[in-house]
Design a protein around this motif. Structure first.
Motif, short mmCIF file in Angstrom:
data_model
loop_
_atom_site.label_atom_id
_atom_site.label_comp_id
_atom_site.label_asym_id
_atom_site.label_seq_id
_atom_site.Cartn_x
_atom_site.Cartn_y
_atom_site.Cartn_z
N GLU A 35 0.77 -1.25 0.24
CA GLU A 35 -0.03 -0.36 0.16
C GLU A 35 0.90 1.25 0.21
O GLU A 35 0.24 2.22 -0.13
N CYS A 38 4.24 3.19 -5.17
CA CYS A 38 3.52 2.73 -6.18
C CYS A 38 4.12 3.02 -7.68
O CYS A 38 5.74 3.58 -7.92
N ASN A 40 4.89 6.00 -10.63
CA ASN A 40 4.25 6.87 -10.89
C ASN A 40 5.20 7.70 -12.70
O ASN A 40 5.70 7.04 -12.53
N GLN A 65 -6.05 0.23 -9.35
CA GLN A 65 -6.50 1.73 -7.90
C GLN A 65 -5.29 2.95 -8.15
O GLN A 65 -3.61 2.35 -8.73
N GLN A 67 -3.73 6.55 -7.56
CA GLN A 67 -4.47 8.27 -6.18
C GLN A 67 -4.43 8.64 -7.02
O GLN A 67 -4.72 9.03 -8.43
N GLY A 68 -6.21 9.28 -6.73
CA GLY A 68 -6.55 10.55 -6.82
C GLY A 68 -6.22 11.59 -7.41
O GLY A 68 -5.14 12.10 -6.52
N SER A 71 -4.99 10.17 -12.32
CA SER A 71 -5.90 8.37 -12.61
C SER A 71 -5.78 9.29 -14.38
O SER A 71 -5.34 10.25 -14.65
N ASP A 96 -11.69 9.44 -10.31
CA ASP A 96 -10.98 10.20 -10.15
C ASP A 96 -10.79 10.11 -8.86
O ASP A 96 -11.04 10.82 -8.12
N ASN A 97 -10.85 8.41 -8.35
CA ASN A 97 -10.04 8.76 -6.51
C ASN A 97 -9.10 7.53 -6.78
O ASN A 97 -8.79 6.95 -7.07
N ASN A 98 -8.76 6.77 -5.16
CA ASN A 98 -8.55 6.07 -4.28
C ASN A 98 -8.49 4.99 -4.34
O ASN A 98 -8.01 3.72 -4.52
N SER A 99 -10.22 4.42 -4.80
CA SER A 99 -10.23 3.31 -4.54
C SER A 99 -9.93 2.28 -5.89
O SER A 99 -9.81 2.49 -6.78
N TYR A 130 -0.58 1.99 -7.86
CA TYR A 130 -0.57 1.40 -6.29
C TYR A 130 -0.82 0.10 -7.06
O TYR A 130 0.25 -1.00 -6.80
#
Length: 140
Positions: A35, A38, A40, A65, A67-68, A71, A96-99, A130
């Motif tokens: 977690e 990532c 990048n 997954q 990073q908001g 994305s 566009d979120n972290n889920s 991630y």
């Protein structure tokens, strides 16, 4: 039963790595299930990840997954069998979120996959991921 198709023998490539810092932001972090790490990308108009599997696989789902704020608003999954040109399997539209987001994939037997991230939400075109999971089964 579906399971992760990425294994130690799977060869992966990415479009770029932020500041070429593969130790901190490299492609290995896409699959390490940590977690805190990532991939990048560096800036650019579109980013991508390719995977070459050691054997033919049948893909059924893609999980990502982001990073908001870093994305993609539109993605494309392409695949091929060894020696053949890539062809589109499916377009997908991440939020566009972290889920952890799951995208169904029409049945496709492939040796190679390319995931392309277009229309990034970051002004400079960077993508931060991630987790990237390709789920399905080994082809018979």
């Amino acid at each position: 039963m579906t399971h992760s198709l990425v294994c130690p023998e799977t060869v992966s490539r990415v479009s770029s790595v932020l500041n070429r810092n593969t130790r901190q932001f490299g492609k290995k972090h896409l699959f390490d299930r940590d977690e805190e790490t990532c991939w990048n990308s560096d800036q650019g108009p579109c980013q991508w990840v390719t995977l070459e599997f050691p054997q033919r696989v049948c893909v059924s789902r893609l999980q990502i997954q982001f990073q908001g704020g870093f994305s993609s608003q539109r993605g494309r999954l392409e695949g091929s069998q060894r020696g053949k040109a890539l062809s589109k399997i499916v377009d997908f539209y991440p939020k566009d979120n972290n889920s952890l987001q799951t995208f169904p994939v029409p049945p496709a037997e492939v040796d190679q996959l390319k995931v392309t991230f277009e229309d990034t939400t970051d002004f400079f075109g960077r993508v931060v991921i991630y987790h990237l999971r390709v789920l399905g089964e080994k082809a018979v």
